[in-house]
Design a protein around this motif. Structure first.
Motif, PDB file in Angstrom:
ATOM      1  N   ILE A  58      80.255  58.116  60.664  1.00 58.36           N
ATOM      2  CA  ILE A  58      80.584  59.539  60.580  1.00 58.36           C
ATOM      3  C   ILE A  58      81.586  59.861  61.678  1.00 58.36           C
ATOM      4  O   ILE A  58      81.455  59.372  62.802  1.00 58.36           O
ATOM      5  N   CYS A  59      82.566  60.676  61.374  1.00 66.73           N
ATOM      6  CA  CYS A  59      83.629  61.012  62.322  1.00 66.73           C
ATOM      7  C   CYS A  59      83.523  62.475  62.749  1.00 66.73           C
ATOM      8  O   CYS A  59      83.412  63.374  61.913  1.00 66.73           O
ATOM      9  N   PHE A  60      83.586  62.686  64.070  1.00 68.77           N
ATOM     10  CA  PHE A  60      83.572  64.018  64.665  1.00 68.77           C
ATOM     11  C   PHE A  60      84.812  64.204  65.536  1.00 68.77           C
ATOM     12  O   PHE A  60      85.466  63.229  65.921  1.00 68.77           O
ATOM     13  N   ARG A  61      85.106  65.441  65.889  1.00 69.41           N
ATOM     14  CA  ARG A  61      86.176  65.668  66.850  1.00 69.41           C
ATOM     15  C   ARG A  61      85.797  65.032  68.190  1.00 69.41           C
ATOM     16  O   ARG A  61      84.617  64.859  68.505  1.00 69.41           O
ATOM     17  N   LYS A  62      86.789  64.709  68.987  1.00 71.37           N
ATOM     18  CA  LYS A  62      86.562  63.984  70.239  1.00 71.37           C
ATOM     19  C   LYS A  62      85.605  64.730  71.156  1.00 71.37           C
ATOM     20  O   LYS A  62      84.744  64.116  71.806  1.00 71.37           O
ATOM     21  N   ASP A  63      85.718  66.048  71.226  1.00 75.86           N
ATOM     22  CA  ASP A  63      84.894  66.834  72.145  1.00 75.86           C
ATOM     23  C   ASP A  63      83.483  67.088  71.631  1.00 75.86           C
ATOM     24  O   ASP A  63      82.682  67.735  72.323  1.00 75.86           O
ATOM     25  N   ASP A  64      83.166  66.609  70.446  1.00 76.53           N
ATOM     26  CA  ASP A  64      81.854  66.878  69.855  1.00 76.53           C
ATOM     27  C   ASP A  64      80.905  65.680  69.947  1.00 76.53           C
ATOM     28  O   ASP A  64      80.090  65.437  69.054  1.00 76.53           O
ATOM     29  N   ALA A  65      80.977  64.963  71.055  1.00 78.23           N
ATOM     30  CA  ALA A  65      80.109  63.792  71.242  1.00 78.23           C
ATOM     31  C   ALA A  65      78.634  64.181  71.249  1.00 78.23           C
ATOM     32  O   ALA A  65      77.778  63.440  70.733  1.00 78.23           O
ATOM     33  N   GLU A  66      78.315  65.347  71.793  1.00 80.62           N
ATOM     34  CA  GLU A  66      76.910  65.763  71.836  1.00 80.62           C
ATOM     35  C   GLU A  66      76.406  66.164  70.452  1.00 80.62           C
ATOM     36  O   GLU A  66      75.227  65.976  70.135  1.00 80.62           O
ATOM     37  N   VAL A  67      77.287  66.699  69.639  1.00 79.49           N
ATOM     38  CA  VAL A  67      76.921  66.991  68.247  1.00 79.49           C
ATOM     39  C   VAL A  67      76.651  65.687  67.501  1.00 79.49           C
ATOM     40  O   VAL A  67      75.680  65.570  66.742  1.00 79.49           O
ATOM     41  N   CYS A  68      77.514  64.714  67.726  1.00 76.51           N
ATOM     42  CA  CYS A  68      77.311  63.384  67.130  1.00 76.51           C
ATOM     43  C   CYS A  68      75.948  62.831  67.541  1.00 76.51           C
ATOM     44  O   CYS A  68      75.218  62.285  66.711  1.00 76.51           O
ATOM     45  N   ALA A  69      75.587  62.995  68.815  1.00 77.76           N
ATOM     46  CA  ALA A  69      74.297  62.508  69.301  1.00 77.76           C
ATOM     47  C   ALA A  69      73.138  63.223  68.605  1.00 77.76           C
ATOM     48  O   ALA A  69      72.105  62.601  68.294  1.00 77.76           O
ATOM     49  N   GLN A  70      73.290  64.519  68.343  1.00 75.34           N
ATOM     50  CA  GLN A  70      72.260  65.258  67.610  1.00 75.34           C
ATOM     51  C   GLN A  70      72.067  64.677  66.209  1.00 75.34           C
ATOM     52  O   GLN A  70      70.936  64.511  65.735  1.00 75.34           O
ATOM     53  N   VAL A  71      73.197  64.400  65.551  1.00 75.98           N
ATOM     54  CA  VAL A  71      73.142  63.836  64.196  1.00 75.98           C
ATOM     55  C   VAL A  71      72.523  62.446  64.231  1.00 75.98           C
ATOM     56  O   VAL A  71      71.658  62.112  63.400  1.00 75.98           O
ATOM     57  N   GLU A  72      72.920  61.633  65.198  1.00 79.44           N
ATOM     58  CA  GLU A  72      72.391  60.266  65.287  1.00 79.44           C
ATOM     59  C   GLU A  72      70.887  60.262  65.545  1.00 79.44           C
ATOM     60  O   GLU A  72      70.142  59.449  64.957  1.00 79.44           O
ATOM     61  N   GLU A  73      70.424  61.149  66.419  1.00 80.45           N
ATOM     62  CA  GLU A  73      68.995  61.201  66.726  1.00 80.45           C
ATOM     63  C   GLU A  73      68.190  61.546  65.477  1.00 80.45           C
ATOM     64  O   GLU A  73      67.156  60.916  65.190  1.00 80.45           O
ATOM     65  N   ALA A  74      68.663  62.532  64.717  1.00 76.20           N
ATOM     66  CA  ALA A  74      67.975  62.900  63.478  1.00 76.20           C
ATOM     67  C   ALA A  74      68.075  61.778  62.449  1.00 76.20           C
ATOM     68  O   ALA A  74      67.116  61.488  61.722  1.00 76.20           O
ATOM     69  N   PHE A  75      69.232  61.149  62.396  1.00 76.25           N
ATOM     70  CA  PHE A  75      69.454  60.040  61.458  1.00 76.25           C
ATOM     71  C   PHE A  75      68.438  58.928  61.724  1.00 76.25           C
ATOM     72  O   PHE A  75      67.844  58.372  60.787  1.00 76.25           O
ATOM     73  N   MET A  76      68.212  58.608  63.005  1.00 74.52           N
ATOM     74  CA  MET A  76      67.286  57.527  63.337  1.00 74.52           C
ATOM     75  C   MET A  76      65.843  57.903  62.989  1.00 74.52           C
ATOM     76  O   MET A  76      65.031  57.010  62.698  1.00 74.52           O
ATOM     77  N   GLN A  77      65.517  59.178  62.995  1.00 71.78           N
ATOM     78  CA  GLN A  77      64.194  59.589  62.519  1.00 71.78           C
ATOM     79  C   GLN A  77      64.042  59.268  61.041  1.00 71.78           C
ATOM     80  O   GLN A  77      62.958  58.871  60.586  1.00 71.78           O
ATOM     81  N   LEU A  78      65.132  59.404  60.286  1.00 68.92           N
ATOM     82  CA  LEU A  78      65.112  59.103  58.850  1.00 68.92           C
ATOM     83  C   LEU A  78      65.063  57.606  58.595  1.00 68.92           C
ATOM     84  O   LEU A  78      64.552  57.155  57.575  1.00 68.92           O
ATOM     85  N   VAL A  79      65.627  56.844  59.523  1.00 67.95           N
ATOM     86  CA  VAL A  79      65.484  55.383  59.447  1.00 67.95           C
ATOM     87  C   VAL A  79      64.024  55.012  59.686  1.00 67.95           C
ATOM     88  O   VAL A  79      63.434  54.225  58.940  1.00 67.95           O
ATOM     89  N   ALA A  80      63.426  55.606  60.724  1.00 65.12           N
ATOM     90  CA  ALA A  80      62.060  55.265  61.114  1.00 65.12           C
ATOM     91  C   ALA A  80      61.026  55.642  60.057  1.00 65.12           C
ATOM     92  O   ALA A  80      60.046  54.915  59.849  1.00 65.12           O
ATOM     93  N   ASP A  81      61.245  56.784  59.363  1.00 65.24           N
ATOM     94  CA  ASP A  81      60.225  57.223  58.393  1.00 65.24           C
ATOM     95  C   ASP A  81      60.455  56.685  56.981  1.00 65.24           C
ATOM     96  O   ASP A  81      59.718  57.019  56.054  1.00 65.24           O
ATOM     97  N   GLY A  82      61.495  55.844  56.806  1.00 64.80           N
ATOM     98  CA  GLY A  82      61.720  55.198  55.518  1.00 64.80           C
ATOM     99  C   GLY A  82      62.636  55.952  54.569  1.00 64.80           C
ATOM    100  O   GLY A  82      62.978  55.436  53.484  1.00 64.80           O
TER     101      GLY A  82
END
Length: 257
Positions: free
Chosen positions: A212-236
């Motif tokens: 997924i691609c975000f604007r350069k200054d939106d690294a923290e938004v990317c981190a929010q998406v990744e954290e939620a994404f990994m919850q979806l990995v963990a729960d199947g």
């Protein structure tokens, strides 16, 4: 004059922020004709693996979701302008400059393949010599065939660029082109839809990863998406949605701990 200037500043869209709070409307930029990742379903609603994953991410983060179909060839300009918060649609992150944009973790491997008719007589990459090959404008396949894989493209009789892969496939069906350079998941979707009339060559001509691609200054938004994404990995959910949309689960990069 100062009031006027203040009003202008207030009207300028905010293009970056530290994090998105609950209730934010998250704008997902996607290719509307890229099954099985992002496309319009038979019910007239947009769906696909990436869209359904994004819906789940937004639910976890308490965001509303706005789906924004975009022109794939100008996707980065659309992101830069602030019209969307990310590009999430079978996006090959290998061809995006990491110095200019924030890129998520890779969530799927992707091979570049050749799709052709079963009776085309094309069985290897060498058989593409002198043939007319189609590709979607602005995709990684297009970029590679103009750059790192230009030697392969030089063997073609012609390389024709089309607005999207549905048009490519229509041209292939009509016999206007001999083959399509295409992502493996999209090719597999077409074969599943039309049966053994179409085939992929066994030989991949490039390997890449989706993210997924975000604007350069939106690294923290990317981190929010990744954290939620990994919850979806963990729960199947990640695996379940991949299976639902016919993806090769062995190509998925992320594993539950």
């Amino acid at each position: 004059m100062k009031k006027f200037a203040a009003l202008l500043i207030a009207l300028i869209p905010v293009l970056s922020t530290a994090c998105f709070a609950e209730g934010y409307t998250f704008k997902m930029g996607f290719d509307a004709e890229y099954p099985p990742y992002t496309y319009m379903g038979d019910d007239g609603e947009y769906t696909g693996f990436d869209i359904e994953m994004c819906k789940k991410v937004c639910e976890i983060n308490g965001w509303d979701l706005e789906l924004v179909p975009i022109n794939w060839d100008t996707k980065l300009m659309t992101l830069d302008s602030g019209e969307i918060d990310c590009i999430w649609s079978g996006l090959t992150i290998d061809v995006i400059d990491p110095e200019a944009y924030t890129l998520s973790m890779a969530y799927s491997d992707n091979s570049q393949m050749i799709l052709t008719k079963a009776d085309s007589g094309i069985a290897t990459l060498d058989d593409l010599a002198g043939k007319i090959v189609g590709v979607q404008l602005g995709t990684s396949a297009d970029i590679l065939l103009s750059g790192d894989c230009a030697d392969l493209a030089a063997t073609f009789g012609d390389l024709m660029r089309f607005e999207n892969y549905n048009v490519c496939f229509t041209e292939l069906m009509a016999g206007s082109i001999d083959a399509v350079a295409i992502d493996i998941g999209v090719a597999a979707n077409k074969i599943a839809e039309y049966g053994d009339e179409y085939v992929m060559l066994d030989e991949s001509w490039a390997a890449e990863k989706y993210g997924i691609c975000f604007r350069k200054d939106d690294a923290e938004v990317c981190a929010q998406v990744e954290e939620a994404f990994m919850q979806l990995v963990a729960d199947g959910t990640y695996i379940a949605l991949a299976e639902e949309f016919g993806l090769d689960t062995s190509a998925l990069c992320l594993k539950a701990e």
